[in-house]
Scaffold this active site. Sequence first.
Site, PDB file in Angstrom:
ATOM      1  N   THR A   1      55.169  73.570  -4.128  1.00 47.22           N
ATOM      2  CA  THR A   1      55.867  73.587  -5.305  1.00 47.22           C
ATOM      3  C   THR A   1      56.177  72.389  -5.936  1.00 47.22           C
ATOM      4  O   THR A   1      56.723  72.424  -7.130  1.00 47.22           O
ATOM      5  CB  THR A   1      57.050  74.202  -5.061  1.00 47.22           C
ATOM      6  OG1 THR A   1      58.022  73.508  -4.016  1.00 47.22           O
ATOM      7  CG2 THR A   1      57.122  75.619  -4.318  1.00 47.22           C
ATOM      8  N   LYS A   3      64.208  74.726   1.168  1.00 46.04           N
ATOM      9  CA  LYS A   3      64.841  74.975  -0.190  1.00 46.04           C
ATOM     10  C   LYS A   3      63.870  75.886  -1.073  1.00 46.04           C
ATOM     11  O   LYS A   3      64.393  76.401  -1.845  1.00 46.04           O
ATOM     12  CB  LYS A   3      64.992  73.686  -0.827  1.00 46.04           C
ATOM     13  CG  LYS A   3      65.686  73.787  -1.856  1.00 46.04           C
ATOM     14  CD  LYS A   3      66.216  72.268  -2.474  1.00 46.04           C
ATOM     15  CE  LYS A   3      65.103  71.300  -2.655  1.00 46.04           C
ATOM     16  NZ  LYS A   3      65.472  70.078  -2.959  1.00 46.04           N
ATOM     17  N   SER A   4      62.428  75.426  -1.100  1.00 47.53           N
ATOM     18  CA  SER A   4      61.619  76.128  -1.968  1.00 47.53           C
ATOM     19  C   SER A   4      60.735  77.558  -1.232  1.00 47.53           C
ATOM     20  O   SER A   4      60.047  78.116  -1.737  1.00 47.53           O
ATOM     21  CB  SER A   4      60.512  75.031  -2.002  1.00 47.53           C
ATOM     22  OG  SER A   4      61.078  74.133  -2.927  1.00 47.53           O
ATOM     23  N   ARG A  46      47.485  55.983   5.533  1.00 45.67           N
ATOM     24  CA  ARG A  46      46.398  55.008   4.839  1.00 45.67           C
ATOM     25  C   ARG A  46      45.776  53.838   5.460  1.00 45.67           C
ATOM     26  O   ARG A  46      44.689  53.357   5.435  1.00 45.67           O
ATOM     27  CB  ARG A  46      46.980  54.718   3.563  1.00 45.67           C
ATOM     28  CG  ARG A  46      47.121  55.939   2.404  1.00 45.67           C
ATOM     29  CD  ARG A  46      47.655  55.375   1.025  1.00 45.67           C
ATOM     30  NE  ARG A  46      48.061  56.598   0.224  1.00 45.67           N
ATOM     31  CZ  ARG A  46      48.832  56.718  -0.543  1.00 45.67           C
ATOM     32  NH1 ARG A  46      49.521  55.675  -0.862  1.00 45.67           N
ATOM     33  NH2 ARG A  46      49.039  57.895  -1.422  1.00 45.67           N
ATOM     34  N   CYS A  88      47.648  56.406  -5.950  1.00 44.04           N
ATOM     35  CA  CYS A  88      46.995  56.597  -7.274  1.00 44.04           C
ATOM     36  C   CYS A  88      46.572  55.551  -8.079  1.00 44.04           C
ATOM     37  O   CYS A  88      45.390  55.331  -8.645  1.00 44.04           O
ATOM     38  CB  CYS A  88      48.015  57.391  -8.303  1.00 44.04           C
ATOM     39  SG  CYS A  88      49.603  56.598  -8.179  1.00 44.04           S
ATOM     40  N   GLN A 141      52.144  51.664 -15.147  1.00 38.92           N
ATOM     41  CA  GLN A 141      52.274  53.017 -14.443  1.00 38.92           C
ATOM     42  C   GLN A 141      53.271  54.256 -15.082  1.00 38.92           C
ATOM     43  O   GLN A 141      54.621  53.717 -15.257  1.00 38.92           O
ATOM     44  CB  GLN A 141      52.574  53.031 -12.804  1.00 38.92           C
ATOM     45  CG  GLN A 141      51.434  52.123 -12.491  1.00 38.92           C
ATOM     46  CD  GLN A 141      51.556  51.995 -10.760  1.00 38.92           C
ATOM     47  OE1 GLN A 141      51.201  50.756 -10.387  1.00 38.92           O
ATOM     48  NE2 GLN A 141      51.870  52.773 -10.051  1.00 38.92           N
ATOM     49  N   HIS A 180      48.236  56.501 -15.895  1.00 36.34           N
ATOM     50  CA  HIS A 180      48.420  54.786 -14.978  1.00 36.34           C
ATOM     51  C   HIS A 180      47.307  53.975 -16.011  1.00 36.34           C
ATOM     52  O   HIS A 180      46.118  54.280 -16.203  1.00 36.34           O
ATOM     53  CB  HIS A 180      48.280  54.623 -13.740  1.00 36.34           C
ATOM     54  CG  HIS A 180      49.205  55.103 -12.995  1.00 36.34           C
ATOM     55  ND1 HIS A 180      50.664  55.759 -13.529  1.00 36.34           N
ATOM     56  CD2 HIS A 180      49.454  55.575 -11.531  1.00 36.34           C
ATOM     57  CE1 HIS A 180      51.254  56.084 -12.433  1.00 36.34           C
ATOM     58  NE2 HIS A 180      50.608  55.973 -11.409  1.00 36.34           N
TER      59      HIS A 180
END
Length: 333
Positions: free
Chosen positions: A13, A41-42, A102, A131, A158, A238
Amino acid sequence: MKKKFNIAVVGATGMVGQKMLEVLAERDFPIDHLYLFASSKSAGKEVEYRGKKYIVEELKESSFDQDIDIALFSAGASISKKFSPIAASKGVIVVDNSSAFRMDEKVPLVVPEVNPEDVEWHNGIIANPNCSTIQAMLPLKALHEKYILKRVIYSTYQAVSGSGVKGYRDLKEGIQGKDPICYPHPIAFNCLPHIDDFLENGYTKEEMKMVNESRKILHAPSLKVTATTVRVPVFYGHSESINLEFERSFKLEEVRKTLEEMPGIIVMDDPKNNVYPLARISENKDEVFVGRIRRDESIENGLNLWVVADNIRKGAATNTVQIAELLIEKQLL
């Protein structure tokens, strides 16, 4: 008949999760069963995918007891750290869009146009880079192969969507004069040289992500890299000024040709006619746009580039989906 796969989207979501679903549909990803997970919550929300409505389930440790081939995670590092190993232990291949894994030596960090071979040594988890790193990697990979990178200097501009819904809201409501809730200062009509937390060395986490991720993706552990990352009042896209120094000499015409031939790059470089990459041009596109290609006349073998991409699409959702496509292409499922 093309084989289909069971796919889960974790954080379905959120801004990136929603974009992942959009990209999966656009690219006609071969899905048999689709599972959507989010926080309590979602949970219970209805999400439409290709004309069919799905109920979002609460993410639990038992969520991956189901027959799931690939799970695309975009729910933050803490969620990924907890649930990705659980999913992987049950045979699910996780493509994680957070910073959780990462820099883990056992986890490949992949931009499909740049280092597709790295998916082959995954141990159940593959990391999607930051990103701002992703878009830089396409031109850097193409040029590094030919001229050998010696030093990289990043200066980024960005978009607020990189901070999710709260960052987006800070700009939208800040234009109307409301106080920020996401950033320490107003972002409307302003630039903040502050993305993520500051570290002891004076850099931010975002800046060090670009430094360390660049080295890992390019397999260049000793590459000299530095970065300054700035949040600007733009909703999507960006922009990056990238200064490069090479070991080898180059001709600008060859540089342009090399960039034009790199998959995923569109060169926009006609300054006499005011043609150069813009954030608004990149919005909702998967390509990386490169322009303002010129020598750095202050050093030998120096080059300046202006690189722009949609941070939510190529910088997150599309790259994640491309990694999943790579798993199918290499028959790693």
